[in-house]
Design a protein around this motif. Structure first.
Motif, PDB file in Angstrom:
ATOM      1  N   GLN B 249      27.802  21.817  43.930  1.00 59.14           N
ATOM      2  CA  GLN B 249      28.854  23.112  43.435  1.00 59.14           C
ATOM      3  C   GLN B 249      28.932  23.778  42.164  1.00 59.14           C
ATOM      4  N   PHE B 250      28.399  23.080  41.170  1.00 60.51           N
ATOM      5  CA  PHE B 250      28.264  23.439  39.852  1.00 60.51           C
ATOM      6  C   PHE B 250      26.927  24.512  39.792  1.00 60.51           C
ATOM      7  N   SER B 251      25.953  24.069  40.503  1.00 55.75           N
ATOM      8  CA  SER B 251      24.720  24.878  40.645  1.00 55.75           C
ATOM      9  C   SER B 251      25.110  26.138  41.316  1.00 55.75           C
ATOM     10  N   ALA B 252      25.950  26.312  42.362  1.00 52.80           N
ATOM     11  CA  ALA B 252      26.318  27.421  42.811  1.00 52.80           C
ATOM     12  C   ALA B 252      27.139  28.429  41.730  1.00 52.80           C
ATOM     13  N   LEU B 253      27.936  27.647  41.184  1.00 54.51           N
ATOM     14  CA  LEU B 253      28.858  28.344  40.141  1.00 54.51           C
ATOM     15  C   LEU B 253      28.108  29.016  38.798  1.00 54.51           C
ATOM     16  N   PHE B 254      26.987  28.317  38.824  1.00 50.88           N
ATOM     17  CA  PHE B 254      26.343  28.724  37.498  1.00 50.88           C
ATOM     18  C   PHE B 254      24.999  29.335  38.105  1.00 50.88           C
ATOM     19  N   THR B 255      25.082  30.003  39.177  1.00 45.77           N
ATOM     20  CA  THR B 255      23.904  30.955  39.573  1.00 45.77           C
ATOM     21  C   THR B 255      24.492  32.282  39.712  1.00 45.77           C
ATOM     22  N   ASP B 256      23.756  33.286  39.138  1.00 43.21           N
ATOM     23  CA  ASP B 256      24.119  34.631  39.314  1.00 43.21           C
ATOM     24  C   ASP B 256      25.474  34.992  38.595  1.00 43.21           C
ATOM     25  N   GLY B 257      25.872  34.196  37.554  1.00 39.19           N
ATOM     26  CA  GLY B 257      27.115  34.551  36.945  1.00 39.19           C
ATOM     27  C   GLY B 257      28.591  34.401  37.677  1.00 39.19           C
ATOM     28  N   LEU B 258      28.230  33.619  38.982  1.00 33.57           N
ATOM     29  CA  LEU B 258      29.437  33.248  39.831  1.00 33.57           C
ATOM     30  C   LEU B 258      30.677  33.141  39.018  1.00 33.57           C
ATOM     31  N   TYR B 259      30.428  32.209  38.039  1.00 37.13           N
ATOM     32  CA  TYR B 259      31.796  31.470  37.279  1.00 37.13           C
ATOM     33  C   TYR B 259      32.497  32.610  36.809  1.00 37.13           C
ATOM     34  N   GLU B 260      31.844  33.162  35.825  1.00 42.45           N
ATOM     35  CA  GLU B 260      32.537  34.215  35.145  1.00 42.45           C
ATOM     36  C   GLU B 260      33.174  35.413  36.103  1.00 42.45           C
ATOM     37  N   SER B 261      32.428  35.656  36.997  1.00 41.06           N
ATOM     38  CA  SER B 261      32.783  36.678  38.123  1.00 41.06           C
ATOM     39  C   SER B 261      34.118  36.299  38.513  1.00 41.06           C
ATOM     40  N   ILE B 262      34.344  34.874  39.032  1.00 41.44           N
ATOM     41  CA  ILE B 262      35.361  34.409  39.690  1.00 41.44           C
ATOM     42  C   ILE B 262      36.553  34.741  38.681  1.00 41.44           C
ATOM     43  N   GLY B 263      36.436  34.280  37.473  1.00 38.06           N
ATOM     44  CA  GLY B 263      37.187  34.431  36.496  1.00 38.06           C
ATOM     45  C   GLY B 263      37.732  35.857  36.343  1.00 38.06           C
ATOM     46  N   LYS B 264      36.784  36.813  36.301  1.00 41.48           N
ATOM     47  CA  LYS B 264      37.328  38.348  36.192  1.00 41.48           C
ATOM     48  C   LYS B 264      38.139  38.820  37.224  1.00 41.48           C
ATOM     49  N   THR B 265      37.801  38.271  38.488  1.00 36.39           N
ATOM     50  CA  THR B 265      38.472  38.726  39.687  1.00 36.39           C
ATOM     51  C   THR B 265      39.879  38.106  39.772  1.00 36.39           C
ATOM     52  N   ALA B 266      39.868  37.312  39.421  1.00 40.48           N
ATOM     53  CA  ALA B 266      41.455  36.455  39.313  1.00 40.48           C
ATOM     54  C   ALA B 266      42.420  37.092  38.343  1.00 40.48           C
ATOM     55  N   VAL B 267      41.639  37.383  36.923  1.00 46.84           N
ATOM     56  CA  VAL B 267      42.410  38.029  36.086  1.00 46.84           C
ATOM     57  C   VAL B 267      42.926  39.439  36.356  1.00 46.84           C
ATOM     58  N   ALA B 268      41.920  39.975  37.089  1.00 45.33           N
ATOM     59  CA  ALA B 268      42.406  41.392  37.361  1.00 45.33           C
ATOM     60  C   ALA B 268      43.749  41.429  38.628  1.00 45.33           C
ATOM     61  N   ALA B 269      43.455  40.209  39.467  1.00 46.67           N
ATOM     62  CA  ALA B 269      44.735  40.003  40.137  1.00 46.67           C
ATOM     63  C   ALA B 269      46.020  39.900  39.819  1.00 46.67           C
ATOM     64  N   ALA B 270      45.754  38.976  38.432  1.00 48.98           N
ATOM     65  CA  ALA B 270      47.050  38.692  37.702  1.00 48.98           C
ATOM     66  C   ALA B 270      47.537  39.954  36.943  1.00 48.98           C
ATOM     67  N   ASP B 271      46.625  40.647  36.455  1.00 47.53           N
ATOM     68  CA  ASP B 271      47.098  42.017  35.943  1.00 47.53           C
ATOM     69  C   ASP B 271      47.922  42.626  36.906  1.00 47.53           C
TER      70      ASP B 271
END
Lengths: 344, 344, 344, 344
Positions: B249-271
């Motif tokens: 799972q962590f390999s997937a999250l740290f491939t192609d910037g997925l982890y940070e991208s997940i964060g951005k999507t969620a923060v945008a939704a919170a906004d």
């Protein structure tokens, strides 16, 4: 990278396809956390029904050490310890988890990995006869495993005898079922899930080693012994936020007899291994009717096998031989056996 | 059964599709257990690289309480406790996990959920000035979270100041990143993973609340503080037999910037949520730039919303109002926001 | 070597002569160990009678931290903590003894060193109203001290109110009487030993600070809460092999009203100190009717006094002043007061 | 009330007259608390000198279980346990004190109550050879007692061999000297206090069973292993407020060779007991050269003796016989032996 021929344990493969499918099918649901969701509730119902134990509490855990430590700690008063065979997993291979929670593991010598009713009776008789027993840790729970660490099984008669001794002394009986599927799937087994629920105050049904991606299901039969258990689970770091991930898996395992079927498949594969070793003249260290095979290999043979096959170290047998362990699981297939035959 | 409109937390959904796919793709591999496999090693490398911290040890855990208790306990001597903001998760919402391991949580008042360098300095000055401090629990580690329990963020300047105080007193600094993706994905954030690794002796990168099915990655920067950590992990019941399930799972999250991208999507939704509440005239209880939104609702409104929408209780505001929490995650979409708008 | 003028605490002197005499008179008896002897039994009877509590269990301890930790730990389940005023001795000055036993100290703000019924009620109301309270440490006992750490006293009305709240929630109430003689010997006191036994589930009668060479007597009123307590005492290292050494002292203290008389003498000496400070213009930091006097001194004055007089640091008052503590005991005499007057 | 003829242990009598006198002589001094006074410092100097160990830290405790638990706990990391003979006091008769502090007691079979260098070596070899040892509790200290629980003695050669194994593995060696006077006073002994200090990292000199009213003196030779030990002592409830009460006693015991002389007197009395049992035809269960005598009595004889004589139960020998223990101390005199002779 990964050894092609891996018999080192029963947790080297992923999940059973039916389990993985269930995870995929439910992935996009939104559910409340901490196992309070309907998917967990469905799994609980299935387990209660399989155990013929409508009133039991069912809690899901990520692993066995965690389940053992939480159940045992929660049941004990500060002056109490847990009684185990000296070969018990909680005594040897859980890194002092019980002691880290403040409790001693009291040990008695095993018989083929088992804790007999007679041995428990003898321990308790001696304990209460000792004038100084108030200076000693009081047994407050009895721990057994089915199958045992040696792959052996308690018969129903043995389990009932043990349960009777425990009841006579007011001692809760707890059964570690890390590999319970391989007991239930063994031809020699005569102990059903309802038998276990009738004899034990608590037990856990192993998932990690029996087809799940990970997870164990603790069944609290005698709930009054475990007040506010949810909080103890949380305190031990054992409460999964997305609890449903465990519930979903156990629902799959307890649908259409999958759990027992997984056990049967693995035991059949282990029987294949036993046959193979006999054919090739490697003596079995200890007979057992489940999925682990303990075999005595010359150290030379081990050296030549190691690059090709993974298996477990058990103990030194003599200066030139070692006991090793081969474990089968539901995905151990004929191809693996054939490949091994080539190398022996 | 499950509420259609669920904002109650960021662990109500399953795994990110890329994470689930990685689990499926690797399911039929056979690998050694306990995280000693190549899949875990690959994830460790990816995390070390993302943190610019080649020598760090990386260990995977099933959940945050477990990770916190294991890291903190392992770092402390028997005479020591951990210093935390009074609002710290380890102080309030982990069921006494730190104390169950034998250690006190020493608290200082928070500022917007944060533990400031000044507050830590003041605590330490007073502690060492007290003639009786040998009769008191000695601070042995400092605990913070990023984002905090209030969704607020330490700036790089604040984090460095805290780190400097800790270093001056020889106190290890530990950062709980249960929701770290939502810090990394916030526009207001100026603290990178390498910054965290430079300032902290240990930290964890949250998976459960940030796109994984479950799991957290503990990064031990200052390895010497954690001798034989593997055994402590086992002892705490936190060692997964099929450790690779976490590594994958962590390999997937740290491939192609997925982890940070997940964060951005969620923060945008919170906004989006924040905007919606402002539009509808519901005051925010506390501003924060991450994925949790704290809003003050009339109790009457709460009563009418409850059957339709799930959200979290935070605290009573006054006799007629309550602070509630709406959490967004990477799967919170416009349809959910629109449905909520209808109900407000 | 030893300062001639020592007001630093109430444990700077040896034993009351009557206590020492009792030790000498019994020195050559041979008795069974661990407090199972007749001398201890005699002391227990005297204490039970003084408390009008025939069925209580009485156990002797060497010191207060030990007594507190043993009683509190023994009473708590693993999911529970003890509720205390933030100024409580168990919270601040016992080096994390409660946490080392696995339990959290839950704190509420004090009022003049006291834990009020209203504060406890407010804590419990908020706790059970919190949707997440199953993730939190559950209060399992309430801890108070009489006199408090500030030398203040609970009135009978206050104690009964507290007891009523505790009973309503099924919470045992435990009273730390390290300095109980100085409560019983205070003119303002209206709480007798039988009152304490009626209001509390357990309490201890302090000896070390009240005339004994050392030792405390724990009274378990509600015995059912403390099963196999003897073993817990042993486990905590608190069981004295020559237990009679403690019993003999408490027999002396509970003969002919010695315990209360010791309290009265010391409080009278403390009144002398208060009068002296007022005369000399040093303001009292906090009024209290027992044997500890908290007074605000200019830092300059402290510097000049230190070589001649011992007294305790309490806390900084402002940049130029400090709160210090003078303690009186039964052996504080007029000569000491006169000598101090010369120096002020 | 108290049995006239009491051989049940070596803690049935009060203090040696010289110890009691020292307490009386110092009773009216006022000194600072917690062992920071000059009387304690004097005792520490005397002990350091007797042990030829100028740099050691010396700490006083009320009892042995407390001393053992504090020293062992303070020395261990969370992943470690203490290695002991299976007959070790910490394993059997301290009510789980070590486990309550979070640590496992790892046991190996004793030889005449002793832990041999060979047995420790074998344990460590097997431990580090086990592929799974990272899943097991790591030995972090070795515990022995001198004399042992069976009254036997390590020779200097044995002690040095044990010390060498420990050093080779970086394992601190700790010696429990609850009855050390009876080793030092034995004709067969060749291990001096300086030898112990040279071989061990920590040890305690027993007072309670060797002439003190109560108390033990812990000597930390390797101080670096015990950082902030004072606080751990306090945390375990082992810090006496009037610490001088212990210092004064140890000053007396270490003046003019009193401690060793007490040992000699008691061993001579025990020799008298051994002679008496041989004369009367009661076989000794196990030979030893110190103050405890283990003898096999017919159960019938025990029944008739019990009303007249106190002695200890050790273990059942066979269906008709029991091993009992007679202990001598410095006050066991000829009159007691004569009275016993009459009854045998």
């Amino acid at each position: 990278m990964t050894t092609p021929l891996n018999f080192s344990s029963d947790y080297t493969f992923g999940a059973h396809p039916a389990v993985l499918k269930a995870l995929m099918d439910t992935n996009e649901l939104r559910t409340p956390g901490y196992g309070t969701d309907d998917l967990c509730e469905k799994a609980r119902s299935a387990i209660r029904e399989a155990c013929a134990c409508r009133d039991a509490e069912v809690h899901f855990f990520s692993g066995g050490t965690q389940a053992n430590a939480t159940v045992i700690t929660a049941a004990l008063r500060h002056d109490q310890g847990v009684l185990s065979a000296d070969t018990g997993h909680v005594n040897l291979h859980e890194a002092g988890s019980i002691e880290a929670g403040g409790h001693k593991v009291l040990t008695v010598p095993h018989e083929n990995g088992k804790l007999t009713a007679a041995a428990v009776q003898a321990f308790l008789t001696a304990f209460y006869a000792d004038e100084n027993h108030a200076h000693m840790v009081c047994p407050g729970m009895v721990y057994i495993s089915q199958p045992t660490e040696y792959g052996t099984l308690y018969s129903l008669k043995e389990l009932r005898a043990l349960s009777a001794v425990c009841k006579a002394y007011g001692l809760p009986l707890y059964l570690d079922g890390a590999r319970l599927a391989y007991a239930l799937g063994s031809r020699e087994n005569d102990v059903t899930l309802p038998d276990i629920a009738a004899c034990c105050d608590a037990f856990y049904i192993g998932g990690t080693k029996c087809g799940a991606l990970f997870g164990e299901a603790v069944v609290l039969v005698n709930k009054a012994l475990f007040p506010r258990f949810f909080t103890v689970v949380k305190q031990r770091g054992a409460l999964l936020a997305k609890g449903r991930v465990l519930g979903v898996q156990f629902s799959a395992l307890f649908t259409d007899g999958l759990y027992e079927s997984i056990g049967k498949t693995a035991v059949a594969a282990a029987d294949g291994l036993r046959k193979l070793f006999r054919e090739k003249g490697y003596p079995l260290f200890m007979e057992n009717p489940t999925n682990q095979v303990f075999v005595v290999f010359p150290d030379e043979k081990i050296k030549t096998l190691r690059p090709e096959v993974s298996f477990g170290f058990w103990e030194k047998y003599d200066d030139a031989h070692t006991v090793v362990r081969f474990a089968a699981d539901w995905a151990t297939d004929q191809a693996m056996l054939d490949a091994l035959r080539e190398l022996l």
